[in-house]
Motif scaffolding. Structure first.
Motif, short mmCIF file in Angstrom:
data_model
loop_
_atom_site.label_atom_id
_atom_site.label_comp_id
_atom_site.label_asym_id
_atom_site.label_seq_id
_atom_site.Cartn_x
_atom_site.Cartn_y
_atom_site.Cartn_z
N PHE A 129 -4.29 -39.16 8.59
CA PHE A 129 -4.85 -39.34 7.25
C PHE A 129 -5.61 -40.65 7.13
O PHE A 129 -5.37 -41.60 7.89
N ALA A 130 -6.52 -40.65 6.18
CA ALA A 130 -7.32 -41.85 5.88
C ALA A 130 -7.12 -42.20 4.43
O ALA A 130 -7.21 -41.34 3.54
N LEU A 131 -6.82 -43.48 4.18
CA LEU A 131 -6.68 -43.99 2.82
C LEU A 131 -7.92 -44.81 2.50
O LEU A 131 -8.22 -45.79 3.20
N LEU A 132 -8.66 -44.40 1.47
CA LEU A 132 -9.90 -45.07 1.13
C LEU A 132 -9.69 -46.12 0.04
O LEU A 132 -8.74 -46.05 -0.74
N THR A 181 -13.64 -42.37 16.18
CA THR A 181 -15.03 -42.60 15.80
C THR A 181 -15.31 -42.04 14.42
O THR A 181 -14.64 -41.11 13.95
N LEU A 182 -16.31 -42.62 13.78
CA LEU A 182 -16.74 -42.18 12.45
C LEU A 182 -18.20 -41.78 12.51
O LEU A 182 -19.05 -42.55 12.96
N ASP A 183 -18.50 -40.54 12.08
CA ASP A 183 -19.90 -40.09 12.01
C ASP A 183 -20.06 -39.21 10.77
O ASP A 183 -19.18 -39.19 9.89
N ASN A 214 -19.69 -39.28 3.85
CA ASN A 214 -20.37 -40.27 3.00
C ASN A 214 -19.55 -41.54 2.82
O ASN A 214 -19.48 -42.10 1.72
N VAL A 215 -18.93 -41.98 3.90
CA VAL A 215 -18.17 -43.23 3.87
C VAL A 215 -18.53 -44.08 5.08
O VAL A 215 -19.05 -43.58 6.08
N THR A 216 -18.26 -45.36 4.97
CA THR A 216 -18.41 -46.27 6.10
C THR A 216 -17.03 -46.83 6.44
O THR A 216 -16.07 -46.63 5.70
N ALA A 217 -16.96 -47.55 7.55
CA ALA A 217 -15.69 -48.15 7.93
C ALA A 217 -15.18 -49.10 6.86
O ALA A 217 -13.97 -49.24 6.66
N ALA A 218 -16.11 -49.75 6.14
CA ALA A 218 -15.73 -50.69 5.08
C ALA A 218 -15.08 -49.99 3.88
O ALA A 218 -14.39 -50.63 3.08
N ASP A 219 -15.29 -48.67 3.76
CA ASP A 219 -14.72 -47.92 2.64
C ASP A 219 -13.26 -47.54 2.87
O ASP A 219 -12.60 -47.05 1.96
N MET A 220 -12.77 -47.75 4.09
CA MET A 220 -11.43 -47.30 4.44
C MET A 220 -10.44 -48.46 4.48
O MET A 220 -10.72 -49.50 5.07
N LEU A 221 -9.29 -48.23 3.87
CA LEU A 221 -8.22 -49.22 3.95
C LEU A 221 -7.44 -49.06 5.24
O LEU A 221 -7.04 -50.04 5.86
#
Length: 229
Positions: A170-173, A142-144, A199-206
């Motif tokens: 890890f998350a690649l943005l 989940t993302l919050d 300060n990111v949304t799911a759309a910001d993540m690769l």
């Protein structure tokens, strides 16, 4: 006129078939070399060789070839963006294989989507680690406002897994940022790890990925692509 053997044919342009070629020992022509119309003559030992010129350009740029080259470049450019992750994730590669080669082999062409007008990376099929430890099972993500919380099963009933194993998430943005978090596998039935990117949304993540590795870094699991719910 005689047919050339397969071994002799390999001496010439690969695009020319066996039927396109012949060899001659005509005493009236003597030694032959040069170009005549659509034919090229050369010498092989004491034989005159006549072959047809190739009609196709040697560097044909078909749509499929262009997509393949574009996809290859995308994976090449992605490699340094992942920082130390490939070196950790491909630690079990063969001794004579570099990290770069292992990474490219794992992702070409599997991680390239060529179904559209242009090639794109399919991040859901990207492999960032590959080894003998069992793959980490992710149950939820989940993302919050606190970041990305990934819940997983330590799977300690599998004797190959150890509580001291390190879980790497890890998350690649899309911006190029790389957020990495680590923690021990632990001994609970279920556990979670937080990647505190804000300060990111799911759309910001690769892509978001998870894998396990031995505490001494000697072995790893195959990576798991994490879907954000």
């Amino acid at each position: 006129m005689f047919r050339l053997t397969e071994e002799q044919c390999s001496f010439f342009d690969k695009r020319t078939t066996i039927d396109d070629m012949s060899k001659s020992q005509n005493p009236m022509t003597g030694q032959m070399s040069g170009s005549m119309g659509n034919f090229v003559t050369t010498r092989l030992g004491d034989k005159n060789i006549i072959r047809a010129k190739a009609f196709e350009p040697r560097d044909a740029k078909t749509e499929a070839q262009v997509k393949q080259r574009d996809g290859f470049k995308m994976i090449v450019d992605l490699f340094p963006a992942l920082g130390s992750i490939p070196a950790e994730g491909f630690v079990q590669r063969p001794a004579n294989t570099s990290v770069y080669v292992a990474f490219m082999a794992a992702n070409m062409p599997k991680a390239i989507d060529k179904s559209g007008e242009t090639s794109v990376i399919d991040y859901s099929k990207l492999t960032v680690s590959d080894g003998s430890i069992s793959k980490v099972i992710v149950t939820e993500a989940t993302l919050d406002e606190t970041g990305i919380t990934v819940r997983y099963m330590p799977s300690l009933k599998n004797e190959l897994n150890k509580p001291t194993d390190e879980i790497v998430a890890f998350a690649l943005l899309a911006s190029g940022e790389l957020w990495i978090e680590r923690q021990p596998r632990g001994s609970e039935l279920t556990d979670s790890i937080l990647i505190p990117v804000t300060n990111v949304t799911a759309a910001d993540m690769l892509g978001v990925y998870l894998f396990a590795k031995r505490a001494d870094g000697s072995k790893v699991s195959k990576s798991t692509y994490v879907e954000i719910g």
